[in-house]
Design an enzyme around this catalytic site. Structure first.
Site, PDB file in Angstrom:
ATOM      1  N   LYS A 147       0.104  -8.506   0.957  1.00 20.20           N
ATOM      2  CA  LYS A 147       0.922  -8.040  -0.168  1.00 20.20           C
ATOM      3  C   LYS A 147       0.841  -6.527  -0.335  1.00 20.20           C
ATOM      4  CE  LYS A 147       3.514  -8.137  -3.826  1.00 20.20           C
ATOM      5  NZ  LYS A 147       3.153  -8.764  -5.101  1.00 20.20           N
ATOM      6  N   LEU A 148      -0.335  -5.966  -0.168  1.00 18.32           N
ATOM      7  CA  LEU A 148      -0.467  -4.519  -0.294  1.00 18.32           C
ATOM      8  C   LEU A 148       0.308  -3.802   0.798  1.00 18.32           C
ATOM      9  CD1 LEU A 148      -4.225  -4.164  -1.305  1.00 18.32           C
ATOM     10  CD2 LEU A 148      -2.209  -4.026  -2.784  1.00 18.32           C
TER      11      LEU A 148
END
Length: 309
Positions: free
Chosen positions: A171-172
């Site tokens: 996600k990052l």
């Protein structure tokens, strides 16, 4: 049906909690500002005065909050979830958090006898309300298998990347890529405006070309229309995600020069009072008169394109 605590009723959390309620689960909700829960209470949810109270009888605890500090308070604070959560309950953290905090939190949950799932999501608020999110899961095979029934109402895709922390790592990286794309769209659209192109046409044609992505298309249209007040994702939150991604890059010894550029621009966005607008407002930085130099208020280091600050 399961007993579920849902903590954090912002733009994403409220839609997710509503989906779980509509699926027939017994839902107890909590949010720092209680009025965010009114619609859910009217639909049949119950209110927990604290995260601990919401979680006391829960089979699964979902959390969707803004950052590490908020997550830490929900889970580990004096009225936090871990003070009263049931043994073997699922701890499902859906917030976008730093990788290091996710690993620390997972250890704390396991020590308290909970089954932890790293479960950030992709999708906009309308997808959350419709149950069309993608869940990015880091968990053991057994924990994910046991939790699938409570996850199913939220998503049309569940992606299992591996152990705890892998969902957050993905996600990052996605949000870092998104920040770079948005900054590049802002730069291009501002150039198109200065040369006299029609911005609506620019955005429409861009959407059909090789540079298009959902992120590019959505933000180009917003920039062309100056539609920054209808906030889907605030620049302040994008800056937080880029910061967490850059921290992870530093921990891994990986360069992230484009991430640094995006980070500087988002800092400038906030410094100019635009951080609570939709992230598409970053185009306003490129619309300012310049002498062709770096457009942000903070001078970058001379080696900005080569090193990780």
């Amino acid at each position: 049906m399961a007993r579920i605590a849902f903590i954090g009723l912002g733009r994403m959390g409220a839609g997710m909690a509503a989906r779980l309620l509509a699926a027939g689960h017994e839902i107890v909700v909590h949010n720092r500002t209680s009025e965010r829960g009114d619609a859910l209470l009217a639909a049949g949810a119950r209110w927990g005065n604290t995260p601990a109270e919401a979680a006391t009888e829960a089979d699964a605890v979902f959390v969707m909050v803004s950052d590490d500090d908020a997550s830490r308070a929900v889970w580990l604070g004096p009225d936090g979830v871990l003070a009263h959560a049931r043994q073997q309950a699922f701890a499902i953290e859906c917030s976008t958090l730093s990788h290091s905090w996710v690993l620390e939190l997972a250890d704390a949950c396991r020590a308290a006898g909970l089954r932890y799932l790293d479960c950030p999501v992709t999708g906009l608020p309308d997808a959350a309300a419709a149950g069309r999110l993608t869940l990015l899961v880091g968990a053991t095979d057994d924990d994910l298998a046991a939790a699938r029934d409570v996850l199913a109402p939220l998503a049309d895709q569940i992606v299992h990347f591996g152990g705890v922390g892998t969902g957050t790592a993905y996600k990052l990286m996605v949000n870092l890529i998104g920040a770079v794309q948005i900054a590049s769209v802002a730069e291009g659209l501002a150039l198109a405006e200065r040369v006299g192109l029609d911005l609506d046409q620019f955005a429409a044609v861009l959407a059909t070309g090789q540079a298009a992505s959902p992120q590019v298309v959505r933000n180009a249209r917003r920039m062309a229309a100056d539609a920054h007040d209808d906030v889907v994702f605030a620049g302040r939150l994008r800056r937080k995600d880029v910061d967490y991604a850059r921290r992870l890059a530093t921990e891994l010894g990986a360069p992230a020069p484009f991430g640094r550029v995006a980070h500087d621009l988002l800092d400038d966005l906030i410094a100019n009072g635009l951080g609570d607008l939709n992230e598409s407002a970053i185009v306003e930085l490129f619309r300012r008169p310049t002498d062709g130099r770096w457009p942000t208020t903070a001078e970058p280091a001379p080696d900005w394109a080569l090193t990780q600050a």
